[in-house]
Design a protein around this motif. Structure first.
Motif, PDB file in Angstrom:
ATOM      1  N   ARG A 270       8.678  10.360  -8.227  1.00  0.00           N
ATOM      2  CA  ARG A 270       9.995   9.787  -7.933  1.00  0.00           C
ATOM      3  C   ARG A 270      10.365  10.036  -6.473  1.00  0.00           C
ATOM      4  N   ASN A 271      10.085  11.251  -5.981  1.00  0.00           N
ATOM      5  CA  ASN A 271      10.418  11.591  -4.601  1.00  0.00           C
ATOM      6  C   ASN A 271       9.602  10.796  -3.586  1.00  0.00           C
ATOM      7  N   LYS A 272       8.422  10.328  -3.999  1.00  0.00           N
ATOM      8  CA  LYS A 272       7.524   9.612  -3.085  1.00  0.00           C
ATOM      9  C   LYS A 272       7.284   8.168  -3.536  1.00  0.00           C
ATOM     10  N   LEU A 273       8.147   7.640  -4.375  1.00  0.00           N
ATOM     11  CA  LEU A 273       7.856   6.370  -5.046  1.00  0.00           C
ATOM     12  C   LEU A 273       7.489   5.243  -4.087  1.00  0.00           C
ATOM     13  N   TYR A 274       8.301   4.982  -3.075  1.00  0.00           N
ATOM     14  CA  TYR A 274       7.998   3.869  -2.174  1.00  0.00           C
ATOM     15  C   TYR A 274       6.637   4.072  -1.519  1.00  0.00           C
ATOM     16  N   GLY A 275       6.379   5.275  -1.038  1.00  0.00           N
ATOM     17  CA  GLY A 275       5.092   5.560  -0.404  1.00  0.00           C
ATOM     18  C   GLY A 275       3.929   5.415  -1.374  1.00  0.00           C
ATOM     19  N   LEU A 276       4.123   5.870  -2.613  1.00  0.00           N
ATOM     20  CA  LEU A 276       3.068   5.734  -3.622  1.00  0.00           C
ATOM     21  C   LEU A 276       2.766   4.268  -3.917  1.00  0.00           C
ATOM     22  N   LEU A 277       3.809   3.470  -4.064  1.00  0.00           N
ATOM     23  CA  LEU A 277       3.607   2.054  -4.346  1.00  0.00           C
ATOM     24  C   LEU A 277       2.840   1.377  -3.221  1.00  0.00           C
ATOM     25  N   LYS A 278       3.210   1.707  -1.989  1.00  0.00           N
ATOM     26  CA  LYS A 278       2.525   1.129  -0.823  1.00  0.00           C
ATOM     27  C   LYS A 278       1.067   1.594  -0.783  1.00  0.00           C
ATOM     28  N   GLN A 279       0.835   2.874  -1.030  1.00  0.00           N
ATOM     29  CA  GLN A 279      -0.518   3.441  -1.022  1.00  0.00           C
ATOM     30  C   GLN A 279      -1.396   2.780  -2.081  1.00  0.00           C
ATOM     31  N   VAL A 280      -0.874   2.645  -3.282  1.00  0.00           N
ATOM     32  CA  VAL A 280      -1.626   2.032  -4.379  1.00  0.00           C
ATOM     33  C   VAL A 280      -1.979   0.590  -4.038  1.00  0.00           C
TER      34      VAL A 280
END
Length: 86
Positions: free
Chosen positions: A11-21
């Motif tokens: 949740r804390n890194k959601l935007y970054g995780l979505l972009k990374q994936v």
């Protein structure tokens, strides 16, 4: 190797995780205390490809393609294939 996160860290890194994936095409696992609730984030293009592969497998199309690959490809004319009957 796929990366794993807790729900809180995801949740804390959601935007970054979505972009990374989306950019790396590597799934991310969200692990919970009850592993039956674990979730995987994959890019939509990859998900669509997975769904198409499952559909082709369920309809027997993949088996027909594999069978035809065993045939002599030099003798096969692509124009002779009835793609609607696969």
């Amino acid at each position: 190797m796929q990366k794993s996160y807790t729900p809180t860290s995801a949740r804390n890194k959601l935007y970054g995780l979505l972009k990374q994936v989306a950019e790396e095409h590597k799934p991310v696992v969200i692990q919970q205390k009850d592993e039956t609730l674990d979730t995987v984030i994959v890019p939509k293009d990859d998900w669509d490809a997975i769904q198409e592969t499952l559909y082709l497998s369920e309809t027997g199309t993949l088996a027909k393609v594999a069978e035809r690959e065993k045939d002599d490809m030099a003798a096969m004319n692509v124009d002779d294939i009835d793609w609607d009957q696969l």
